[in-house]
Design a protein around this motif. Structure first.
Motif, short mmCIF file in Angstrom:
data_model
loop_
_atom_site.label_atom_id
_atom_site.label_comp_id
_atom_site.label_asym_id
_atom_site.label_seq_id
_atom_site.Cartn_x
_atom_site.Cartn_y
_atom_site.Cartn_z
N ARG B 135 65.88 -52.34 64.86
CA ARG B 135 65.29 -53.46 65.61
C ARG B 135 64.90 -53.01 67.02
NH1 ARG B 135 66.38 -58.49 63.00
NH2 ARG B 135 66.07 -59.58 64.95
N ALA B 136 65.71 -52.14 67.59
CA ALA B 136 65.38 -51.66 68.95
C ALA B 136 64.07 -50.88 68.94
CB ALA B 136 66.52 -50.81 69.49
N VAL B 137 63.88 -50.03 67.94
CA VAL B 137 62.65 -49.24 67.88
C VAL B 137 61.45 -50.13 67.54
CG1 VAL B 137 61.47 -47.35 66.68
CG2 VAL B 137 63.90 -47.14 67.28
N LEU B 138 61.67 -51.06 66.63
CA LEU B 138 60.59 -51.96 66.24
C LEU B 138 60.14 -52.84 67.42
CD1 LEU B 138 58.77 -53.05 63.99
CD2 LEU B 138 60.63 -54.60 63.32
N GLY B 139 61.03 -53.00 68.38
CA GLY B 139 60.67 -53.75 69.59
C GLY B 139 59.50 -53.15 70.36
N GLY B 140 59.12 -51.93 70.02
CA GLY B 140 57.97 -51.31 70.66
C GLY B 140 56.65 -51.67 69.99
N HIS B 141 56.69 -52.61 69.06
CA HIS B 141 55.46 -52.98 68.34
C HIS B 141 55.30 -54.49 68.30
CE1 HIS B 141 54.55 -48.96 66.71
NE2 HIS B 141 55.85 -48.80 66.85
N LEU B 142 54.07 -54.93 68.39
CA LEU B 142 53.76 -56.35 68.22
C LEU B 142 53.12 -56.57 66.86
CD1 LEU B 142 52.20 -57.34 71.68
CD2 LEU B 142 54.59 -57.56 70.92
N CYS B 143 53.64 -57.58 66.15
CA CYS B 143 53.02 -58.04 64.91
C CYS B 143 52.85 -59.54 65.06
CB CYS B 143 53.92 -57.73 63.71
SG CYS B 143 53.40 -58.56 62.20
N ARG B 144 51.67 -60.04 64.75
CA ARG B 144 51.44 -61.47 64.92
C ARG B 144 51.51 -62.25 63.61
NH1 ARG B 144 50.53 -64.18 70.03
NH2 ARG B 144 52.41 -64.87 68.98
N CYS B 145 51.50 -61.55 62.48
CA CYS B 145 51.42 -62.26 61.21
C CYS B 145 52.78 -62.57 60.61
CB CYS B 145 50.65 -61.44 60.18
SG CYS B 145 48.93 -61.11 60.55
N THR B 146 53.70 -61.61 60.64
CA THR B 146 54.84 -61.67 59.72
C THR B 146 56.09 -62.32 60.29
OG1 THR B 146 55.73 -59.53 60.43
CG2 THR B 146 54.11 -59.52 58.64
N GLY B 147 56.21 -62.40 61.62
CA GLY B 147 57.48 -62.83 62.19
C GLY B 147 58.56 -61.76 62.09
N TYR B 148 58.20 -60.56 61.67
CA TYR B 148 59.03 -59.35 61.68
C TYR B 148 60.11 -59.30 60.59
CZ TYR B 148 57.01 -58.86 66.38
OH TYR B 148 56.16 -58.77 67.45
N ALA B 149 60.49 -60.44 60.02
CA ALA B 149 61.65 -60.43 59.11
C ALA B 149 61.45 -59.45 57.96
CB ALA B 149 61.92 -61.84 58.60
N GLY B 150 60.28 -59.50 57.34
CA GLY B 150 60.00 -58.60 56.23
C GLY B 150 59.95 -57.14 56.67
N ILE B 151 59.49 -56.92 57.88
CA ILE B 151 59.41 -55.54 58.39
C ILE B 151 60.82 -54.97 58.55
CG2 ILE B 151 58.61 -54.07 60.28
CD1 ILE B 151 56.44 -56.10 60.90
N VAL B 152 61.71 -55.78 59.11
CA VAL B 152 63.10 -55.31 59.27
C VAL B 152 63.72 -55.02 57.90
CG1 VAL B 152 65.40 -55.94 60.08
CG2 VAL B 152 63.40 -56.49 61.48
N GLU B 153 63.52 -55.93 56.95
CA GLU B 153 64.07 -55.71 55.61
C GLU B 153 63.54 -54.41 55.02
OE1 GLU B 153 62.91 -59.23 53.47
OE2 GLU B 153 64.14 -60.53 54.75
#
Lengths: 809, 166
Positions: B135-153
């Motif tokens: 999650r800390a590394v992903l914080g360096g990216h913006l995604c406007r579609c997904t709400g990030y939940a699927g990306i984290v999974e």
């Protein structure tokens, strides 16, 4: 029996996008000789343009043209709008600028780098004018006028009354009132605008590629501005688009600008918007002040509503504005059974970027008012807010329900949805968390929101803006047309086109499921092509992807085309198999007898007959296999003479509840637990539906806690980078528990409603309610930033309200 | 170090996804523009050009970098790796890409290449990353579609697969 429809199939779009092989607008090849444009923008919120001297720029090698407002005025017309007096807007500022970032001149050069260099050589002299940024100030008779020819900044006021609101207010036990101020924000797709325009002088026609999202009613606006018939403005939409959320409608002035530049230079012109331009000038949701009041009975039953909605559209009214004020109009009573309503809608112009389409489109503003009011009713009557919701939601047996302002709600069981959501210990858990936090001295509140989510807009809703007499003159506007075309080639390969624009939802997958379901094929057997060409593809004014029109609209058109194709193939097969068409079954790539599995033909063989052997077709059947279906649902009537309007075809339901804790040291609002219950009718693909809800939820969080376009009192724009305009990262999005129930819509053959906007509408209101509950305050401004919460909590300190999207204080 | 005049185009050569490539550019040209418009490698996307959204992330000598904050000239003689390198020659998705599809971790797909490249680097150095690390590394990216939940999974699953970037 459903084989593939309704299943959570993985998206067929993904392998391409995951491999860097997407075909977004800026990835596609451009014609030889394409030159590149850079836009010079206004550094003032309001000023007269005294002089533009481009001579030094034009003397540079590689510079093709510097296009100004005077050029544009000479060869194009102002954009049509829904209102009189005409507020003239061209694709470049003419004579004066009215917002920071307004396009003033277009520099065209061999490369973008050269165009930006040359832009620095263009001398523009301005005479600054007083700017008006606050929407209340803009209504004052002494306010500077944005458009002197309109003689006012409050360019439309409409009053509506349904039932007997006056009587209900007079006879009520109590009145509860509240004033709300909803901020400006956007959902900033990561891909910005891209246009490539060519002009063909011998045909006097324009050929444009752009990541435009629709609605295609705007095509007419562009063609009129360019002074050409629609067939002379060929608009092509690329196969992939990097998000839209409503925002990529507002590329349309740039489509016209690039087209004009192509005509002036004689070269294809490409323009790619950068992020600074996007934030300052692309598009914003409108900010709105709502004064709302309810007439209530002692038990919390709402007898009447009164709303005065003042909406700030920025410097120009662009088609199809003021949509957010009217898209929800028929459903202005939300999820509640309220017979008496009075609504006043006011459209105000200020020196800010023009407002336009945005996901949620009027819903967040309406529900912020309505749901905050419901909480206030509970507080002032000493009732439980959840009880007030339950006492007022529309009862199951009343569906289809005709709402006071004209919406015809198709289906729902709101009370059951609420009870399912709070059940299973969820509400007790929230209360326990609240009690623990409060016992430890930490502010913690619980919020609720119950909202109705419209799907597929009635294209006539905007005409409610005009009086019944004014509507009569041009004739009625109504309906919502969707189209899809199914093809089967001589070897039996199936392809589909439809009138949607790709934005990342996964429509190709869902459309494949719909077609495969009817034809007994695999999803992988169906090729879906959603790049769109206005000269070659099927479309009408409602085409595009917006206002949740896919599931109730384009998906239905695809279904109807597939059913028709299936019927045709069944007749062909029946003749060859010597059985009745009703006995024909489509399964596993075969077409055969339901009763005798051995009596079957391969799908491709039957399909091939229609191409290769017309002689074998049933008598009178036209050869070939191509079906275009047009879905134009009944029930989307024009506004009535009493101004009642069924604004959308389907109406889903969302019930949210959440617990929010406010950190007493940092004043940060932390969403502790969030539950969201959805009823969107039948889900066509639950995986994709979940993606839409999660994304919509994140945007709701963004609007509630982080994002705002901020201006100072003089109209200077203070949110010009992603370091100032705070798009949430993963760390800012709390988990959400999403629940589901299905009451299929009886108004569409698939039973599916819209799903992508509900949480954009519900989350801001739900979180505002939780914060109000946590702090015991009446006035909660969004986004609820630490600075704002600090101002609420640290009342002892002298107040210094920060600048806002209303401008200044 | 080679000296180049600011207003002259110069030849820039490096390795892109294992292939030797070259093109001409002014010294001021961004690496993203060079990749996309000189070399035609359009998988790397441009979202903000001020280093915040992360869409343009590429690997330079194996390290994740913002392509929009890098000049093409800075890649001279180095190894640049982009999203086009991740799938096999036959188009087969790698473990990270497969997890993204499985968990619906992308919608429009515009921010996705940058996220994939950040984690290609990160997982190579941190094969047993925790969800908090991810999650800390992903914080360096913006995604406007997904709400990030699927990306984290997807990232958590890829991390647990043992060889996420292969």
């Amino acid at each position: 029996m459903s084989q593939v429809l309704g299943k959570p199939l993985l998206r067929k779009e993904d392998p391409v996008l995951l491999s860097g092989r997407g075909r977004y607008a800026d990835d596609l090849p451009v014609p030889n000789g394409t030159v590149h444009a850079h836009i010079i923008r206004s550094p003032h919120a309001h000023a007269t343009i005294l002089r533009i001297d481009a001579s030094a720029a034009l003397a540079e090698a590689g510079v093709w043209a510097v296009v100004t407002g005077e050029d544009v005025r000479r060869i194009s017309d102002p954009f049509l709008i829904a209102l009189k007096p005409q507020i003239n807007q061209w694709s470049l500022a003419v004579e004066r600028v009215r917002y920071f970032g307004e396009p003033v001149a277009l520099v065209v050069a061999d490369t973008r780098y050269l165009a930006e260099d040359a832009a620095e050589l263009v001398q523009i002299d301005y005479e600054p004018l007083p700017a008006v940024v606050d929407l209340e100030a803009a209504r004052s008779p002494s306010a500077p006028l944005l458009h002197p020819e309109a003689r006012t900044n409050e360019i439309s006021v409409r009053r509506f009354s349904y039932g007997d609101p006056k009587g209900a207010f007079e006879g009520a036990d109590a009145r509860v009132a509240l004033t709300l101020d909803y901020p400006r924000n956007s959902f900033t797709p990561i891909e910005c605008y891209v246009v490539v325009a060519e002009y063909r002088p011998h045909e006097k026609s324009y050929d444009v590629l752009a990541n435009f999202q629709g609605p295609f009613s705007t095509h007419a606006v562009m063609a009129r501005a360019l002074r050409v018939p629609g067939t002379k403005l060929r608009l092509r939409i690329p196969p992939d688009s990097g998000g839209s959320f409503g925002i990529k409608l507002s590329i349309f002035p740039y489509i016209v600008l690039a087209a004009l530049a192509a005509r002036i230079t004689g070269r294809p012109v490409k323009w790619v918007e950068d992020r600074a331009e996007h934030l300052a000038a692309a598009s914003s949701g409108p900010n709105r002040i709502t004064e709302i009041e309810a007439a209530v009975r002692k038990d919390g039953r709402i007898l009447a509503l009164r709303l005065d909605q003042i909406e700030d559209y920025g410097a120009f009214l662009r088609a199809p504005m003021p949509g957010p004020l009217y898209r929800m109009h028929g459903a202005v009573t939300g999820a509640y059974d309220i017979a008496n309503v009075e609504v006043t809608n006011r459209v105000v112009l200020t020196n800010k970027m023009p407002a336009s389409l945005i996901r949620g489109f009027g819903g967040p503003q309406l529900y912020m008012a309505l749901e905050r009011l419901v909480q206030r009713i509970a507080i002032e009557l000493h009732l439980d807010p959840l009880e007030v919701i339950k006492r007022n939601v529309i009862a199951r047996e009343k569906f289809p329900y005709k709402a006071a302002a004209g919406a015809l709600y198709d289906s729902g069981d709101y009370l059951r949805a609420v009870e399912l959501a709070v059940g299973n210990g969820r509400l007790e858990d929230l209360k326990r968390r609240r009690d623990v936090a409060r016992a430890a001295g930490r502010p913690y509140g619980i919020g609720f929101a119950a909202i109705v989510e419209p799907g597929m807009s009635n294209m006539g809703y905007l005409s409610t803006l005009l009086t019944a007499e004014a509507r009569d003159k041009p004739g009625p506007k109504n309906g919502a047309i969707s189209m899809a075309t199914l093809n089967i080639d001589p070897l039996g390969a199936v392809s589909l086109t439809a009138d949607v624009t790709v934005q990342g939802q996964g429509h190709a997958t869902v459309l494949s499921q719909i077609v495969a379901e009817q034809l007994g094929l695999k999803v992988g057997d169906i090729t879906v092509i959603l790049e769109l060409d206005t000269l070659k593809d099927e479309w009408s004014i409602a085409a595009g992807t917006y206002s949740c029109r896919f599931s109730p609209g384009a998906a239905v058109a695809a279904h109807l085309a597939a059913v028709r194709m299936r019927d045709k193939l069944a007749e062909i097969a029946a003749k060859q198999l010597n059985i009745l068409p009703d006995d024909v079954e489509f399964a596993d790539g075969m077409i055969g007898s339901r009763n005798n599995p051995d009596n079957a033909l391969p799908f491709g063989r039957v399909a091939g007959t229609a191409h290769w052997s017309p002689v074998m077709l049933p008598e009178g059947m036209p050869p070939g296999l191509r079906e275009t279906a047009v879905w134009s649902p009944p029930g989307l009537e024009p506004p009535s003479s009493e101004d009642r309007v069924n604004t959308s075809l389907t109406y889903g339901f969302v019930f949210d509840m959440c617990g929010v804790e406010i950190d007493p040291l940092t004043f940060e609002a932390r969403v502790d637990r969030y539950v969201s219950m959805h009823d969107a009718g039948r889900l066509l693909n639950p995986l994709i539906a979940m993606g839409q809800m999660r994304g919509s939820f994140a945007q709701g969080i963004a609007a509630a806690l982080y994002e705002e376009f901020v201006y100072d009192e003089n109209g200077a724009f203070l949110s010009g980078t992603f370091a100032d305009y705070l798009v949430p990262t993963v760390g800012e999005i709390p988990p959400v528990e999403i629940l589901h129930m299905e009451t299929p819509s009886p108004f569409t053959p698939l039973g599916a409603k819209g799903i992508a906007e509900g949480n954009c509408m519900s989350v801001p209101a739900c979180i505002a309610n939780a914060i109000a509950d946590a702090l015991g305050v009446k006035d909660v401004r969004l986004p609820a930033t630490p600075r704002r919460l600090h101002a609420l909590m640290a009342a002892a300190e002298p107040k210094r309200p920060p600048p806002t999207s209303r401008g200044g204080r | 170090m080679r000296r180049v005049n600011p207003d002259e185009r110069a030849k820039i050569a490096f390795w892109l996804n294992g292939r030797r490539v070259s093109g001409e550019a002014e010294p001021r040209m961004l690496l993203t523009d060079f990749l996309r418009h000189v070399l035609g490698a359009t998988g790397t996307h441009v979202g903000c050009e001020h280093g915040i959204c992360g869409s343009c992330t590429v690997l330079i000598d194996g390290v994740a970098q913002r392509g929009c904050l890098t000049l093409a000239a800075q890649a001279e003689e180095r190894a640049v790796t982009t999203v086009e390198s991740l799938a096999g020659a036959d188009g087969a998705l790698n473990a990270l890409q497969t997890a993204f599809q499985k968990h619906h971790a992308l919608q429009c797909g515009f921010c996705t290449p940058g996220i994939l490249m950040s984690f290609t680097d990160y997982f190579a150095r941190n094969p047993n990353a925790s969800e908090a690390d991810i999650r800390a590394v992903l914080g360096g990216h913006l995604c406007r579609c997904t709400g990030y939940a699927g990306i984290v999974e997807a990232l958590v699953e890829a991390s647990r697969s043992g060889n996420p970037a292969a």
